[in-house]
Enzyme design. Structure first.
Site, PDB file in Angstrom:
ATOM      1  N   PRO A   1      42.266  46.035  59.559  1.00 50.94           N
ATOM      2  CA  PRO A   1      43.056  44.597  59.811  1.00 50.94           C
ATOM      3  C   PRO A   1      44.201  44.380  58.345  1.00 50.94           C
ATOM      4  CG  PRO A   1      40.777  43.974  59.793  1.00 50.94           C
ATOM      5  CD  PRO A   1      40.628  45.490  59.698  1.00 50.94           C
ATOM      6  N   ASN A   2      45.313  44.495  58.250  1.00 52.28           N
ATOM      7  CA  ASN A   2      45.804  44.211  56.749  1.00 52.28           C
ATOM      8  C   ASN A   2      46.516  44.988  56.568  1.00 52.28           C
ATOM      9  OD1 ASN A   2      44.949  41.668  57.256  1.00 52.28           O
ATOM     10  ND2 ASN A   2      43.568  42.050  56.112  1.00 52.28           N
TER      11      ASN A   2
ATOM     12  N   ARG B   1      51.203  43.785  49.722  1.00 53.14           N
ATOM     13  CA  ARG B   1      49.361  43.589  49.702  1.00 53.14           C
ATOM     14  C   ARG B   1      48.931  44.082  48.728  1.00 53.14           C
ATOM     15  NH1 ARG B   1      44.238  45.397  53.076  1.00 53.14           N
ATOM     16  NH2 ARG B   1      42.853  44.220  52.165  1.00 53.14           N
TER      17      ARG B   1
ATOM     18  N   TYR C   1      46.786  48.482  46.122  1.00 57.98           N
ATOM     19  CA  TYR C   1      46.535  49.444  47.247  1.00 57.98           C
ATOM     20  C   TYR C   1      47.631  50.194  46.984  1.00 57.98           C
ATOM     21  CZ  TYR C   1      43.164  46.707  49.036  1.00 57.98           C
ATOM     22  OH  TYR C   1      41.643  46.222  49.444  1.00 57.98           O
TER      23      TYR C   1
ATOM     24  N   ASN D   1      40.690  54.568  58.261  1.00 58.10           N
ATOM     25  CA  ASN D   1      39.821  53.363  57.418  1.00 58.10           C
ATOM     26  C   ASN D   1      40.166  52.131  58.060  1.00 58.10           C
ATOM     27  OD1 ASN D   1      40.385  51.334  55.239  1.00 58.10           O
ATOM     28  ND2 ASN D   1      42.080  52.378  54.354  1.00 58.10           N
TER      29      ASN D   1
ATOM     30  N   ALA E   1      38.630  46.218  56.217  1.00 58.07           N
ATOM     31  CA  ALA E   1      37.317  44.805  56.284  1.00 58.07           C
ATOM     32  C   ALA E   1      36.543  44.739  57.244  1.00 58.07           C
ATOM     33  CB  ALA E   1      38.518  43.378  56.525  1.00 58.07           C
TER      34      ALA E   1
ATOM     35  N   HIS F   1      32.868  46.330  56.655  1.00 57.89           N
ATOM     36  CA  HIS F   1      31.980  45.885  56.349  1.00 57.89           C
ATOM     37  C   HIS F   1      30.975  44.804  56.716  1.00 57.89           C
ATOM     38  CE1 HIS F   1      34.174  47.408  52.859  1.00 57.89           C
ATOM     39  NE2 HIS F   1      34.994  47.172  52.540  1.00 57.89           N
TER      40      HIS F   1
ATOM     41  N   ASP G   1      28.927  50.905  66.456  1.00 53.83           N
ATOM     42  CA  ASP G   1      28.386  52.037  67.841  1.00 53.83           C
ATOM     43  C   ASP G   1      29.746  52.778  69.057  1.00 53.83           C
ATOM     44  OD1 ASP G   1      26.104  49.752  67.412  1.00 53.83           O
ATOM     45  OD2 ASP G   1      26.243  48.619  68.667  1.00 53.83           O
TER      46      ASP G   1
ATOM     47  N   GLU H   1      35.883  58.904  56.839  1.00 58.30           N
ATOM     48  CA  GLU H   1      36.454  57.593  56.892  1.00 58.30           C
ATOM     49  C   GLU H   1      36.850  57.588  55.301  1.00 58.30           C
ATOM     50  OE1 GLU H   1      32.424  55.013  56.049  1.00 58.30           O
ATOM     51  OE2 GLU H   1      33.530  53.478  55.322  1.00 58.30           O
TER      52      GLU H   1
ATOM     53  N   HIS I   1      38.893  55.038  52.330  1.00 60.21           N
ATOM     54  CA  HIS I   1      39.703  54.129  51.325  1.00 60.21           C
ATOM     55  C   HIS I   1      40.588  54.447  50.662  1.00 60.21           C
ATOM     56  CE1 HIS I   1      36.642  51.396  54.081  1.00 60.21           C
ATOM     57  NE2 HIS I   1      34.998  53.010  53.818  1.00 60.21           N
ATOM     58  N   ILE I   2      41.388  53.809  50.887  1.00 57.51           N
ATOM     59  CA  ILE I   2      42.579  53.533  49.449  1.00 57.51           C
ATOM     60  C   ILE I   2      42.066  53.557  48.244  1.00 57.51           C
ATOM     61  CG2 ILE I   2      44.351  52.863  48.650  1.00 57.51           C
ATOM     62  CD1 ILE I   2      44.833  52.486  51.698  1.00 57.51           C
ATOM     63  N   SER I   3      41.482  52.427  48.348  1.00 58.03           N
ATOM     64  CA  SER I   3      40.736  51.872  46.677  1.00 58.03           C
ATOM     65  C   SER I   3      39.325  52.169  46.780  1.00 58.03           C
ATOM     66  CB  SER I   3      40.381  50.049  46.950  1.00 58.03           C
ATOM     67  OG  SER I   3      39.896  50.118  47.336  1.00 58.03           O
TER      68      SER I   3
ATOM     69  N   ARG J   1      34.512  48.171  43.389  1.00 54.54           N
ATOM     70  CA  ARG J   1      35.103  46.698  43.902  1.00 54.54           C
ATOM     71  C   ARG J   1      33.768  45.602  44.346  1.00 54.54           C
ATOM     72  NH1 ARG J   1      39.586  47.012  47.899  1.00 54.54           N
ATOM     73  NH2 ARG J   1      40.035  44.868  46.750  1.00 54.54           N
TER      74      ARG J   1
ATOM     75  N   ARG K   1      31.467  45.109  49.655  1.00 53.25           N
ATOM     76  CA  ARG K   1      31.994  46.549  50.093  1.00 53.25           C
ATOM     77  C   ARG K   1      31.484  46.935  49.746  1.00 53.25           C
ATOM     78  NH1 ARG K   1      37.269  43.542  49.919  1.00 53.25           N
ATOM     79  NH2 ARG K   1      37.861  42.215  49.064  1.00 53.25           N
TER      80      ARG K   1
HETATM   81  C1  DQA Z   1      39.772  49.335  52.330  1.00 49.08           C
HETATM   82  C2  DQA Z   1      38.909  48.226  51.423  1.00 49.08           C
HETATM   83  C3  DQA Z   1      38.332  47.559  52.156  1.00 49.08           C
HETATM   84  O1  DQA Z   1      37.057  46.411  51.275  1.00 49.08           O
HETATM   85  C4  DQA Z   1      39.260  46.649  52.667  1.00 49.08           C
HETATM   86  O2  DQA Z   1      38.532  45.399  53.322  1.00 49.08           O
HETATM   87  C5  DQA Z   1      40.791  46.657  52.664  1.00 49.08           C
HETATM   88  C6  DQA Z   1      41.077  48.171  52.667  1.00 49.08           C
HETATM   89  C7  DQA Z   1      40.778  50.463  51.222  1.00 49.08           C
HETATM   90  O3  DQA Z   1      41.502  51.331  51.857  1.00 49.08           O
HETATM   91  O4  DQA Z   1      40.732  50.583  50.094  1.00 49.08           O
HETATM   92  O5  DQA Z   1      41.179  46.481  54.009  1.00 49.08           O
HETATM   93  O6  DQA Z   1      39.691  49.790  53.346  1.00 49.08           O
END
Ligand code: DQA
Length: 145
Positions: A11-12, A19, A24, A75, A78, A81, A88, A99, A101-103, A108, A112
């Protein structure tokens, strides 16, 4: 026939670029997809790149990847977490999972710091910006030979 790598985004991430660019960056998800497609061609991998804001849709895609995809790069955003459901589904997937994560989630907020997906992931990349996706794809190429 080249192996298919499913790259999933939660999501997002459709709003990447708009964003919180201070967190990011300014690249869009289309840019990330293009980078992965170019590298995929170079590595001889077919890249299937998707994004959803819906947990169930991500779970459906992971289930459908069984016996079809040679690896999943995810990725979960959210849902990392919160989602035992995505964990599953990944636990039923028989091939490598990476896996991204950009950040740097560990730098953080404390909520997270834990990712359910990490319990299944064969590797995790965090804090490398969008380069994390192509790094994961290079790693995937070594895992699926
Ligand atoms: C994220 C980190 C997550 O905590 C966050 O909710 C995201 C992006 C990242 O790519 O850094 O939406 O997965």
């Amino acid at each position: 026939m080249s192996a298919t790598i499913l790259i999933l985004n939660g999501p997002n991430l459709n709003l990447l670029g708009q964003r919180q660019p201070e967190v990011y960056g300014h690249a869009t998800l289309k840019d990330v997809e293009a980078n992965c497609a170019t590298l995929g061609t170079e590595l001889g991998l077919k890249v299937d790149f998707r994004q959803s804001n819906h947990e169930g849709e991500l779970i459906d895609w992971i289930q459908q990847a069984r016996g079809v995809a040679s690896g999943i790069i995810i990725n979960p955003a959210a849902y990392s977490h919160t989602s035992v459901g995505i964990l599953d589904a990944l636990n039923m997937f028989e091939a490598p999972v990476l896996e991204v994560h950009i950040s740097n989630i560990h730098q953080r907020e404390s909520f997270r710091h834990h990712s359910y997906v990490t319990h299944r992931a064969d590797g995790v990349i965090a804090g490398m910006g969008i380069e994390g996706y192509t790094l994961a794809l290079r790693r995937m190429a070594t895992l699926v030979v």
